[in-house]
Design an enzyme around this catalytic site. Sequence first.
Site, PDB file in Angstrom:
ATOM      1  N   TYR A 109      34.156   6.792 -24.498  1.00 29.71           N
ATOM      2  CA  TYR A 109      33.122   7.201 -24.123  1.00 29.71           C
ATOM      3  C   TYR A 109      32.837   8.661 -25.157  1.00 29.71           C
ATOM      4  O   TYR A 109      34.162   8.724 -25.405  1.00 29.71           O
ATOM      5  CB  TYR A 109      32.530   8.448 -22.352  1.00 29.71           C
ATOM      6  CG  TYR A 109      32.221   8.033 -21.539  1.00 29.71           C
ATOM      7  CD1 TYR A 109      30.579   8.300 -21.622  1.00 29.71           C
ATOM      8  CD2 TYR A 109      32.309   7.345 -20.447  1.00 29.71           C
ATOM      9  CE1 TYR A 109      29.429   7.741 -20.217  1.00 29.71           C
ATOM     10  CE2 TYR A 109      32.284   6.710 -19.488  1.00 29.71           C
ATOM     11  CZ  TYR A 109      30.825   6.593 -19.521  1.00 29.71           C
ATOM     12  OH  TYR A 109      30.204   6.576 -17.887  1.00 29.71           O
TER      13      TYR A 109
ATOM     14  N   ASP B 273      25.635   9.528 -15.573  1.00 30.80           N
ATOM     15  CA  ASP B 273      24.415  10.140 -15.021  1.00 30.80           C
ATOM     16  C   ASP B 273      22.729  11.125 -15.592  1.00 30.80           C
ATOM     17  O   ASP B 273      22.789   9.617 -16.958  1.00 30.80           O
ATOM     18  CB  ASP B 273      25.311  11.928 -14.877  1.00 30.80           C
ATOM     19  CG  ASP B 273      27.142  11.556 -14.487  1.00 30.80           C
ATOM     20  OD1 ASP B 273      26.641  11.113 -12.969  1.00 30.80           O
ATOM     21  OD2 ASP B 273      27.490  12.809 -14.394  1.00 30.80           O
TER      22      ASP B 273
END
EC number: 5.4.99.12
Length: 307
Positions: free
Chosen positions: A132, A63
């Site tokens: 992540y 994002d």
Amino acid sequence: MRLRIDLAYDGGGFYGWAKQPTLRTVQGEIEAAMRKILRVSADPSSPEAQSEPLRLVVAGRTDTGVHASHQVCHVDVPPDILARAVGHMDVPPTVALTRRLQRLLPSDIAVRSIAPAPDGFDARFSALERTYVYRIADRGSEVDPRMRGFVLHIDDDLDVDAMNAAAAMTIGLHDFGSFATPNPGGTTIREVKTAYWRRVPSRPLIGDDAAMGERYRTPAVESGLLCFTIVADAFARNMVRSLVGGCVQVGCGKRSLDWFAGKMATPLREGSTGPIAPQGLTLEHIEYPADDQLAVRAEAIRAKRTL
């Protein structure tokens, strides 16, 4: 031929990975640089160059504001077009393309390597898992202004044990509808393999050597940071940042573990489970199977997930 591209980027200056007509994105920058190097136009009507899209397929779309220390993508390029990268260099075309991209791309994108992809390789669908890490500087750690681009500063002193209790609820196959948005025709069902919070221990920059003296005991740059590591087969949109946001609400006492358990049990998106700020999040690793299992994995993962 299909090429595998390994790269990294500082997401602070990009509106995410995916190409958008009027916004700066990672995909847009790389594709534009490749078209320039290979003298390929995205416009079929252009008389100056042969029309080839050179469309990148990525392992995980990040994002706006999210970073990647190890991202993977692939692109299909005809061999005769790829050969244009060589020019005066006496190196293989993939090496030439790597060098030229490294010189042409902006400083917030780094190409690690470009190589012919094995048969059956698909950067997105062949991936086994993604890792992540979200980094936070809370009151339990010193805020270093040099790290403001990839660390979120929070005033609260976070309860790591409570946050780990919440994170443990995410492990396994679940519908993360309370913490994610599905793609059109997709689901928010994902399998989380690992999820935990850990404070980076404070340690000296140089090993504990008495002969060096106390003046050398400068803390390593990430000492004291609170890091959330999560590994899953794939992630739905905003999933990691929303899970982090939920854990932080628990960690600062604004929400209870029962509330978090309820959100996991009832996959319904509402205002209290929105994504936290993006700058603390980095895509750290993409794992792939052995070469002879790439096509099998890609075929299996295309199936719509169910519980």
